[in-house]
Design a protein around this motif. Structure first.
Motif, PDB file in Angstrom:
ATOM      1  N   TRP B  49       4.351  59.397 -14.533  1.00  0.00           N
ATOM      2  CA  TRP B  49       3.514  58.786 -13.539  1.00  0.00           C
ATOM      3  C   TRP B  49       2.311  58.313 -14.013  1.00  0.00           C
ATOM      4  CZ3 TRP B  49       4.142  56.266  -9.259  1.00  0.00           C
ATOM      5  CH2 TRP B  49       2.947  56.120  -8.611  1.00  0.00           C
ATOM      6  N   LEU B  56       1.360  49.904 -11.195  1.00  0.00           N
ATOM      7  CA  LEU B  56       1.671  49.680  -9.607  1.00  0.00           C
ATOM      8  C   LEU B  56       0.397  49.279  -9.058  1.00  0.00           C
ATOM      9  CD1 LEU B  56       4.068  52.782  -8.914  1.00  0.00           C
ATOM     10  CD2 LEU B  56       4.613  50.365  -9.171  1.00  0.00           C
ATOM     11  N   ALA B  57      -0.633  49.766  -9.301  1.00  0.00           N
ATOM     12  CA  ALA B  57      -2.009  49.388  -8.611  1.00  0.00           C
ATOM     13  C   ALA B  57      -2.142  48.037  -8.949  1.00  0.00           C
ATOM     14  CB  ALA B  57      -2.882  50.108  -9.248  1.00  0.00           C
ATOM     15  N   PRO B  61      -2.237  44.459  -2.967  1.00  0.00           N
ATOM     16  CA  PRO B  61      -1.667  44.525  -1.719  1.00  0.00           C
ATOM     17  C   PRO B  61      -0.454  43.538  -1.447  1.00  0.00           C
ATOM     18  CG  PRO B  61      -3.565  43.472  -1.786  1.00  0.00           C
ATOM     19  CD  PRO B  61      -3.516  43.852  -3.257  1.00  0.00           C
ATOM     20  N   PRO B  62       0.371  43.782  -0.446  1.00  0.00           N
ATOM     21  CA  PRO B  62       1.264  42.945  -0.135  1.00  0.00           C
ATOM     22  C   PRO B  62       0.839  41.502   0.299  1.00  0.00           C
ATOM     23  CG  PRO B  62       1.371  44.896   1.367  1.00  0.00           C
ATOM     24  CD  PRO B  62       0.535  45.180   0.343  1.00  0.00           C
ATOM     25  N   ARG B  63       1.557  40.428   0.034  1.00  0.00           N
ATOM     26  CA  ARG B  63       1.306  38.903   0.648  1.00  0.00           C
ATOM     27  C   ARG B  63       1.773  38.766   1.458  1.00  0.00           C
ATOM     28  NH1 ARG B  63       1.691  37.424  -5.793  1.00  0.00           N
ATOM     29  NH2 ARG B  63       0.383  39.094  -6.752  1.00  0.00           N
ATOM     30  N   ALA B 251      15.608  54.419 -10.043  1.00  0.00           N
ATOM     31  CA  ALA B 251      15.103  55.938  -9.695  1.00  0.00           C
ATOM     32  C   ALA B 251      14.839  56.568 -11.164  1.00  0.00           C
ATOM     33  CB  ALA B 251      15.985  56.373  -9.015  1.00  0.00           C
ATOM     34  N   LEU B 256      11.355  56.027 -10.541  1.00  0.00           N
ATOM     35  CA  LEU B 256      10.632  55.756  -9.012  1.00  0.00           C
ATOM     36  C   LEU B 256      11.800  55.976  -8.076  1.00  0.00           C
ATOM     37  CD1 LEU B 256       8.777  52.371  -9.972  1.00  0.00           C
ATOM     38  CD2 LEU B 256       7.788  54.474  -9.224  1.00  0.00           C
ATOM     39  N   PRO B 257      12.192  57.143  -7.715  1.00  0.00           N
ATOM     40  CA  PRO B 257      13.437  57.686  -6.835  1.00  0.00           C
ATOM     41  C   PRO B 257      13.260  57.186  -5.517  1.00  0.00           C
ATOM     42  CG  PRO B 257      12.320  59.797  -7.681  1.00  0.00           C
ATOM     43  CD  PRO B 257      11.603  58.377  -8.515  1.00  0.00           C
ATOM     44  N   GLY B 258      11.983  57.348  -4.928  1.00  0.00           N
ATOM     45  CA  GLY B 258      11.669  56.967  -3.612  1.00  0.00           C
ATOM     46  C   GLY B 258      11.697  55.762  -3.203  1.00  0.00           C
ATOM     47  N   LEU B 259      11.737  54.907  -4.140  1.00  0.00           N
ATOM     48  CA  LEU B 259      11.812  53.425  -3.786  1.00  0.00           C
ATOM     49  C   LEU B 259      13.075  52.822  -3.315  1.00  0.00           C
ATOM     50  CD1 LEU B 259       8.847  53.579  -4.292  1.00  0.00           C
ATOM     51  CD2 LEU B 259       9.221  51.496  -6.092  1.00  0.00           C
ATOM     52  N   THR B 286      11.203  44.083   0.981  1.00  0.00           N
ATOM     53  CA  THR B 286      10.437  42.737   0.348  1.00  0.00           C
ATOM     54  C   THR B 286       9.242  43.252  -0.380  1.00  0.00           C
ATOM     55  OG1 THR B 286       9.842  41.876   2.376  1.00  0.00           O
ATOM     56  CG2 THR B 286      11.802  40.867   1.267  1.00  0.00           C
ATOM     57  N   GLN B 287       8.607  44.128   0.294  1.00  0.00           N
ATOM     58  CA  GLN B 287       7.220  44.827  -0.283  1.00  0.00           C
ATOM     59  C   GLN B 287       7.598  45.429  -1.601  1.00  0.00           C
ATOM     60  OE1 GLN B 287       5.615  48.135   1.395  1.00  0.00           O
ATOM     61  NE2 GLN B 287       3.523  47.893   0.513  1.00  0.00           N
ATOM     62  N   THR B 288       8.591  46.325  -1.462  1.00  0.00           N
ATOM     63  CA  THR B 288       9.124  46.885  -2.792  1.00  0.00           C
ATOM     64  C   THR B 288       9.573  46.019  -3.706  1.00  0.00           C
ATOM     65  OG1 THR B 288       9.182  49.050  -1.583  1.00  0.00           O
ATOM     66  CG2 THR B 288      10.746  48.768  -3.528  1.00  0.00           C
ATOM     67  N   THR B 291       6.897  44.622  -5.351  1.00  0.00           N
ATOM     68  CA  THR B 291       5.897  45.495  -6.541  1.00  0.00           C
ATOM     69  C   THR B 291       6.779  45.563  -7.772  1.00  0.00           C
ATOM     70  OG1 THR B 291       5.181  46.756  -4.492  1.00  0.00           O
ATOM     71  CG2 THR B 291       5.583  47.713  -6.662  1.00  0.00           C
TER      72      THR B 291
END
Lengths: 411, 411
Positions: B49, B56-57, B61-63, B251, B256-259, B286-288, B291
């Motif tokens: 992590w 990731l930061a 933010p999402p466009r 994952a 990144l398993p939650g994604l 689409t956000q993910t 990313t």
């Protein structure tokens, strides 16, 4: 060789998706691409991004806990936030444990249809009905849709008597009908169904012992004079409440269709267990769930956003309706949603499905306007089209002008 | 009443998911909660992590374009980025149009099984096999799994001859076998299968005219001496390449398993069309997708990240293996993945499935260690367990100490 399910799905490509991407590949722009496609086919709310962008940025980058395994039917945080949002709108207390979050309203509809129907069993839908129901409710589940044709002379208003008649006839024919699926506000027509009508529809569903799939994805996108009444309101659902399964999502009311977040609500413990098991195959990114939890965590912002979104939708609708009237194009008066149900039957080369398809081809290929024909909504009479107005006013105006020209042309 | 599919799914709650959430609800912590559950049951990479967070930061933010409708089988940008990542690893050029992105590797496996199998048709799996295959491959599709039991004396190494024998027997019994599903590196055992073995397995698949589901979700998580060889490598798949369908996701290799982002690769145009149609029911935010596209867009960062991740996995494995040896717990040597296949058969009250379950209960409830028993992996002999080591070393050590104590206890 493909499985039977796969072959059926490959044969039925959803019309909405195909037309959308073709139109979006060469989009109209007043100055840069005045000859491009005017896409009024997609029920997309493009009026609110300026409100969303700062709020989404405020959520910040993903944290470690946003990227780890969460419960596959939705994080407790998002389900709690959605319960707090929907409870007042549905006029009933929502237990977050009765919510199942899946990757889009399509998945939520598929989950419900799969939970309720064995292949070959039926779902009755008042027609015209949301075009994607063919895929969403019947595609994977193997259920089949039976349209209940509403009457053109009432502007296709929801008629409980017709619903009852179709349910009765299907049963008489030996068809196992498992559910009734209704959009409210209605898509494509844009009606907010009156409470007494919904009450009577639910009484009919109870009489025939069928579940109700209440697709209320436009619940907050109501701008007409009449108040929205939910099918989940206890005053409406009454004794049948545990058989009414609600659908909602972030695509419409929050204008975030790409995020693919659908929500299903049920008070039936068996359906809930099935929905949780099926959610395993269509979970939502925990990143997106965290973003949406933070979007909802300021109740005042949410209230103001939804108020402003409704105001803009109402203006957009009024402006499009006035243009249609000026262009001599009749339409049904809408109270909610993003679309207007317009009557182009006066221009049909023949009053047949083939005539409607011919007119659709002229509109899409020559006038380069994407409006979806009644056939994909199972409309009982040819010549009706769905026009989506929730995009910038200049684009809508350009589309209506082109439609008016088609209507005025001699063929 | 629920549909048959729903009743089947509700009856089969995935064991992995249940044990995970129970263990995570009261997690061990050396000082704050020393009596808590040591969760070594979840194949989760918690070692990286610190490397991911800044990257990731950086994505920001999402466009607006990150939140609108995209193609439901994955954005072109993400598919291109994944093709560039996997091509070198699979030693073959990947056309992004042959990739289908869906909401998790579970969904990708379900899509493949549903595309290939009618209900009742079979998929052969070398056993022990990835426990979630029961749900992922068979749950919604209605396919059934036929285990091909590998041999304990070789450490459950993949044996093409046994696979061929099981395929032959199934056909002799009149079972329609449609596919063979193999994890590589293997889960739970952690083997990197040698090229010649894979070649022979694919020859057997071709001989029996079955497709191959190549689950290579741990493709970049290899730390042993032997190099990873993909089933998609033309030197392995040969004439059968168009029948080998690859599975990958974010994952494991990216922790990144939650994604819930799974990827499926196929060169069979029919399977691809079916997978795209099925992806409609399990799309990714689409956000993910945006990313992850930005995560991958710096090839140097990706190379360094994967290098460092492999290094940490190798250390974590070596440390856990040494502790196990000290505790007198035999295990199979692993080359990749996040888990170690450990032999606790010396402590079975009886050499039976019931004895294994009894031992599992003692370990989970008394020692409060979550390690999954061989039964859920279809292991041919009782007494084996999967221990996941890719978490902080202190937690792994605490778990091994508790296991060693159970092994030393008189019953």
């Amino acid at each position: 060789m493909l499985s039977r399910t796969a072959r059926r799905l490959v044969a039925d490509v959803p019309a909405i998706a195909a037309a959308h991407f073709e139109a979006e590949a060469d989009p109209y722009h007043a100055t840069d691409n005045p000859g491009g496609h005017v896409n009024l086919g997609t029920a997309d709310n493009r009026l609110v991004w300026d409100l969303l962008a700062p709020r989404l940025a405020h959520a910040g980058p993903p944290r470690a806990s946003d990227c780890q395994y969460g419960p596959l039917h939705g994080t407790p945080e998002l389900r709690a936030a959605v319960a707090a949002l929907l409870g007042p709108r549905w006029n009933t207390a929502i237990d977050p444990d009765d919510l199942v979050v899946v990757s889009g309203a399509t998945a939520a509809l598929d989950v419900l249809a799969t939970a309720l129907c064995d292949p070959g069993e039926a779902i009755v839908v008042p027609a015209p009905y949301y075009a994607a129901f063919d895929t969403d409710l019947a595609g994977r589940s193997g259920a089949r849709l039976i349209p209940a044709p509403m009457d053109e002379t009432t502007g296709y208003a929801l008629d409980p008597e017709v619903v009852g008649r179709v349910l009765k006839r299907a049963r008489g024919d030996g068809v196992a009908v498992r559910a009734l699926a209704i959009t409210s506000p209605s898509n494509p027509v844009g009606h907010v169904h009156p409470g007494p009508v919904l009450r009577e529809v639910l009484r009919v569903a109870r009489e025939h012992d069928v579940d109700v799939i209440a697709d209320e994805i436009y619940a907050h996108s109501v701008f007409g004079a009449d108040p929205f009444v939910s099918m989940l309101d206890p005053a409406v659902s009454g004794d049948h409440a545990h058989r009414v399964h609600g659908i909602w999502g972030f695509a419409k009311d929050f204008g975030l269709p790409g995020l693919k977040v659908g929500v299903l609500h049920t008070r039936d413990p068996d359906v809930r267990a099935a929905a949780r098991a099926l959610a395993y195959f269509a979970p939502v990114s925990t990143q997106t769930q965290a973003t949406l939890t933070r979007l909802l965590d300021d109740a005042l912002w949410v209230r103001d956003f939804l108020y402003e979104s409704r105001r803009r939708l109402g203006r957009s609708y009024a402006s499009a309706a006035a243009l249609l009237a000026d262009g001599g194009i009749p339409h049904v008066e809408a109270d909610g949603g993003f679309s207007i149900w317009i009557d182009l039957s006066g221009r049909l080369p023949d009053p047949t499905p083939e005539g409607e398809h011919e007119l659709w081809r002229r509109i899409f290929h020559s006038a380069r306007v994407n409006v979806l024909p009644g056939a994909v909504f199972g409309c009982p009479r040819p010549g009706w089209f769905r026009l989506c107005h929730a995009t910038d006013a200049g684009t809508v105006a350009a589309g209506v002008v082109r439609l008016a020209r088609v209507m005025g042309e001699t063929t």
